[in-house]
Design a protein around this motif. Structure first.
Motif, PDB file in Angstrom:
ATOM      1  N   UNK A  98       4.236 -14.189  -0.832  1.00 56.66           N
ATOM      2  CA  UNK A  98       3.129 -13.230  -0.719  1.00 56.66           C
ATOM      3  C   UNK A  98       3.454 -12.175   0.328  1.00 56.66           C
ATOM      4  N   UNK A  99       3.982 -12.607   1.469  1.00 58.37           N
ATOM      5  CA  UNK A  99       4.325 -11.664   2.522  1.00 58.37           C
ATOM      6  C   UNK A  99       5.434 -10.723   2.071  1.00 58.37           C
ATOM      7  N   UNK A 100       6.344 -11.220   1.243  1.00 55.79           N
ATOM      8  CA  UNK A 100       7.435 -10.386   0.743  1.00 55.79           C
ATOM      9  C   UNK A 100       6.890  -9.269  -0.152  1.00 55.79           C
ATOM     10  N   UNK A 101       5.952  -9.616  -1.056  1.00 53.56           N
ATOM     11  CA  UNK A 101       5.365  -8.584  -1.915  1.00 53.56           C
ATOM     12  C   UNK A 101       4.560  -7.594  -1.080  1.00 53.56           C
ATOM     13  N   UNK A 102       3.812  -8.093  -0.116  1.00 57.98           N
ATOM     14  CA  UNK A 102       3.023  -7.212   0.741  1.00 57.98           C
ATOM     15  C   UNK A 102       3.916  -6.210   1.464  1.00 57.98           C
ATOM     16  N   UNK A 103       5.021  -6.690   2.016  1.00 58.41           N
ATOM     17  CA  UNK A 103       5.937  -5.805   2.735  1.00 58.41           C
ATOM     18  C   UNK A 103       6.513  -4.738   1.811  1.00 58.41           C
ATOM     19  N   UNK A 104       6.918  -5.121   0.603  1.00 57.73           N
ATOM     20  CA  UNK A 104       7.462  -4.155  -0.348  1.00 57.73           C
ATOM     21  C   UNK A 104       6.423  -3.120  -0.743  1.00 57.73           C
ATOM     22  N   UNK A 105       5.180  -3.575  -0.926  1.00 54.43           N
ATOM     23  CA  UNK A 105       4.094  -2.676  -1.318  1.00 54.43           C
ATOM     24  C   UNK A 105       3.822  -1.642  -0.234  1.00 54.43           C
ATOM     25  N   UNK A 106       3.695  -2.093   1.010  1.00 56.87           N
ATOM     26  CA  UNK A 106       3.403  -1.181   2.112  1.00 56.87           C
ATOM     27  C   UNK A 106       4.586  -0.255   2.387  1.00 56.87           C
ATOM     28  N   UNK A 107       5.797  -0.765   2.251  1.00 55.29           N
ATOM     29  CA  UNK A 107       6.973   0.079   2.442  1.00 55.29           C
ATOM     30  C   UNK A 107       7.045   1.165   1.373  1.00 55.29           C
ATOM     31  N   UNK A 108       6.669   0.805   0.147  1.00 53.63           N
ATOM     32  CA  UNK A 108       6.672   1.785  -0.945  1.00 53.63           C
ATOM     33  C   UNK A 108       5.681   2.906  -0.661  1.00 53.63           C
ATOM     34  N   UNK A 109       4.530   2.577  -0.089  1.00 57.71           N
ATOM     35  CA  UNK A 109       3.527   3.586   0.217  1.00 57.71           C
ATOM     36  C   UNK A 109       3.969   4.490   1.354  1.00 57.71           C
ATOM     37  N   UNK A 110       4.859   4.009   2.202  1.00 57.84           N
ATOM     38  CA  UNK A 110       5.330   4.828   3.319  1.00 57.84           C
ATOM     39  C   UNK A 110       6.414   5.812   2.888  1.00 57.84           C
ATOM     40  N   UNK A 111       6.880   5.685   1.635  1.00 56.05           N
ATOM     41  CA  UNK A 111       7.936   6.558   1.136  1.00 56.05           C
ATOM     42  C   UNK A 111       7.367   7.928   0.778  1.00 56.05           C
ATOM     43  N   UNK A 112       8.261   8.900   0.587  1.00 59.53           N
ATOM     44  CA  UNK A 112       7.857  10.211   0.086  1.00 59.53           C
ATOM     45  C   UNK A 112       7.594  10.060  -1.407  1.00 59.53           C
ATOM     46  N   UNK A 113       6.368  10.375  -1.847  1.00 62.15           N
ATOM     47  CA  UNK A 113       5.957  10.051  -3.198  1.00 62.15           C
ATOM     48  C   UNK A 113       5.358  11.249  -3.938  1.00 62.15           C
ATOM     49  N   UNK A 114       5.470  11.190  -5.248  1.00 61.99           N
ATOM     50  CA  UNK A 114       4.725  12.087  -6.118  1.00 61.99           C
ATOM     51  C   UNK A 114       3.727  11.235  -6.896  1.00 61.99           C
ATOM     52  N   UNK A 115       2.683  11.875  -7.438  1.00 59.60           N
ATOM     53  CA  UNK A 115       1.712  11.114  -8.197  1.00 59.60           C
ATOM     54  C   UNK A 115       1.450  11.749  -9.551  1.00 59.60           C
ATOM     55  N   UNK A 116       1.289  10.899 -10.553  1.00 63.17           N
ATOM     56  CA  UNK A 116       0.916  11.338 -11.890  1.00 63.17           C
ATOM     57  C   UNK A 116      -0.034  10.303 -12.481  1.00 63.17           C
ATOM     58  N   UNK A 117      -0.957  10.776 -13.317  1.00 68.29           N
ATOM     59  CA  UNK A 117      -1.878   9.899 -14.026  1.00 68.29           C
ATOM     60  C   UNK A 117      -1.464   9.856 -15.486  1.00 68.29           C
ATOM     61  N   UNK A 118      -1.237   8.646 -15.994  1.00 65.94           N
ATOM     62  CA  UNK A 118      -0.868   8.458 -17.400  1.00 65.94           C
ATOM     63  C   UNK A 118      -1.887   7.512 -18.026  1.00 65.94           C
ATOM     64  N   UNK A 119      -2.927   8.099 -18.626  1.00 66.35           N
ATOM     65  CA  UNK A 119      -3.996   7.260 -19.173  1.00 66.35           C
ATOM     66  C   UNK A 119      -4.732   6.544 -18.068  1.00 66.35           C
ATOM     67  N   UNK A 120      -4.694   5.220 -18.070  1.00 69.56           N
ATOM     68  CA  UNK A 120      -5.349   4.427 -17.027  1.00 69.56           C
ATOM     69  C   UNK A 120      -4.360   3.978 -15.957  1.00 69.56           C
ATOM     70  N   UNK A 121      -3.181   4.599 -15.926  1.00 73.32           N
ATOM     71  CA  UNK A 121      -2.140   4.221 -14.967  1.00 73.32           C
ATOM     72  C   UNK A 121      -1.938   5.318 -13.927  1.00 73.32           C
ATOM     73  N   UNK A 122      -1.676   4.909 -12.705  1.00 69.07           N
ATOM     74  CA  UNK A 122      -1.269   5.802 -11.634  1.00 69.07           C
ATOM     75  C   UNK A 122       0.177   5.483 -11.300  1.00 69.07           C
ATOM     76  N   UNK A 123       1.048   6.476 -11.433  1.00 61.66           N
ATOM     77  CA  UNK A 123       2.458   6.280 -11.145  1.00 61.66           C
ATOM     78  C   UNK A 123       2.816   7.030  -9.877  1.00 61.66           C
ATOM     79  N   UNK A 124       3.246   6.305  -8.863  1.00 59.22           N
ATOM     80  CA  UNK A 124       3.725   6.893  -7.619  1.00 59.22           C
ATOM     81  C   UNK A 124       5.245   6.899  -7.687  1.00 59.22           C
ATOM     82  N   UNK A 125       5.800   8.094  -7.873  1.00 56.27           N
ATOM     83  CA  UNK A 125       7.235   8.218  -8.062  1.00 56.27           C
ATOM     84  C   UNK A 125       7.982   8.510  -6.772  1.00 56.27           C
ATOM     85  N   UNK A 126       9.206   8.030  -6.686  1.00 55.40           N
ATOM     86  CA  UNK A 126      10.051   8.301  -5.530  1.00 55.40           C
ATOM     87  C   UNK A 126      10.542   9.741  -5.585  1.00 55.40           C
TER      88      UNK A 126
END
Length: 240
Positions: A98-126
């Motif tokens: 659980x801690x491993x997934x949490x760390x990956x999730x928070x690290x991903x959010x700290x990255x430089x990201x773009x956002x797009x909406x595809x239907x009911x999905x939110x894609x945060x791209x690198x």
């Protein structure tokens, strides 16, 4: 580098916030606002029954449940780019997976990201290409669906609803008994749980997903398997 100050007397951590102003409310696209559930983090998928969520609010703040801990902060927008500022977070410990997934999730959010909406999905791209996090709207299908199960030998169905106070958190549990089948359903942290009765030395014990719900008399104890064998559970008393 972020500075952390750990408060020994409570399960929390304060993170020094960067000098970042939240985006003006009128500039937050409506389709971006809402609560999103992570389906994939960096192409590595996610753990079944473990919810890493991201809530994007119209006031320029964000938050959610990373997996084990809640977090909150502010974000900025520039066209299709989104920047999540440093977050304040609780400081609980769960099992390593659980801690491993949490760390990956928070690290991903700290990255430089773009956002797009595809239907009911939110894609945060690198920024350099590829998917940082792919999330699904938790509002989609919120009305739910009915499931009918025919149980041999069951002449009737008994349903009882009990409201509990679980350490300050309100939980409404519905007990469903039909012949040899005994279930309890409840919602916790936005997740709907169906738990089935299992063998126990005393009381009635139900297991579903990551949770164990164990009743003895009028009270119950809620255990979270993600916290490991050392979890002492949360005492739940009938709410007045």
């Amino acid at each position: 580098m972020l500075k952390t100050v750990v408060a020994v007397s409570c399960a929390c951590v304060t993170i020094e916030m960067a000098a970042m102003q939240p985006v003006a409310a009128e500039n937050v696209p409506k389709q971006l606002v809402g609560t999103w559930l992570a389906e994939d983090i960096g192409g590595g998928g996610v753990i079944d029954n473990l919810q890493s969520t991201l809530e994007i609010r119209e006031d320029g703040t964000y938050g959610g449940m990373a997996g084990c801990n809640h977090f909150t902060g502010t974000f900025g927008l520039s066209g299709s780019k989104i920047t999540f500022g440093p977050a304040a977070s609780t400081r609980k410990m769960c099992v390593p997976a659980v801690m491993n997934q949490e760390q990956k999730f928070l690290e991903a959010l700290r990255s430089e990201l773009t956002w797009t909406i595809d239907g009911s999905k939110l894609v945060l791209g690198k920024a350099g290409g590829g998917i940082g996090v792919r999330l699904a709207s938790m509002a989609a299908g919120s009305e739910g669906s009915d499931v009918t199960i025919r149980i041999p030998g069951a002449d009737s169905v008994d349903r009882q609803t009990v409201r509990y106070d679980c350490g300050g958190k309100a939980i409404e549990a519905e007990y469903i008994n039909a012949g040899p089948v005994s279930l309890v359903t409840f919602t916790i942290d936005g997740a709907f749980v169906v738990a089935s009765n299992v063998i126990s030395g005393s009381g009635a014990k139900y297991a579903g997903g990551q949770y164990v719900w164990w009743t003895k008399g009028e009270e119950a104890t809620l255990f979270d398997a993600m916290k490991g064998d050392e979890d002492k559970g949360v005492a739940c008393k009938p709410a007045s």
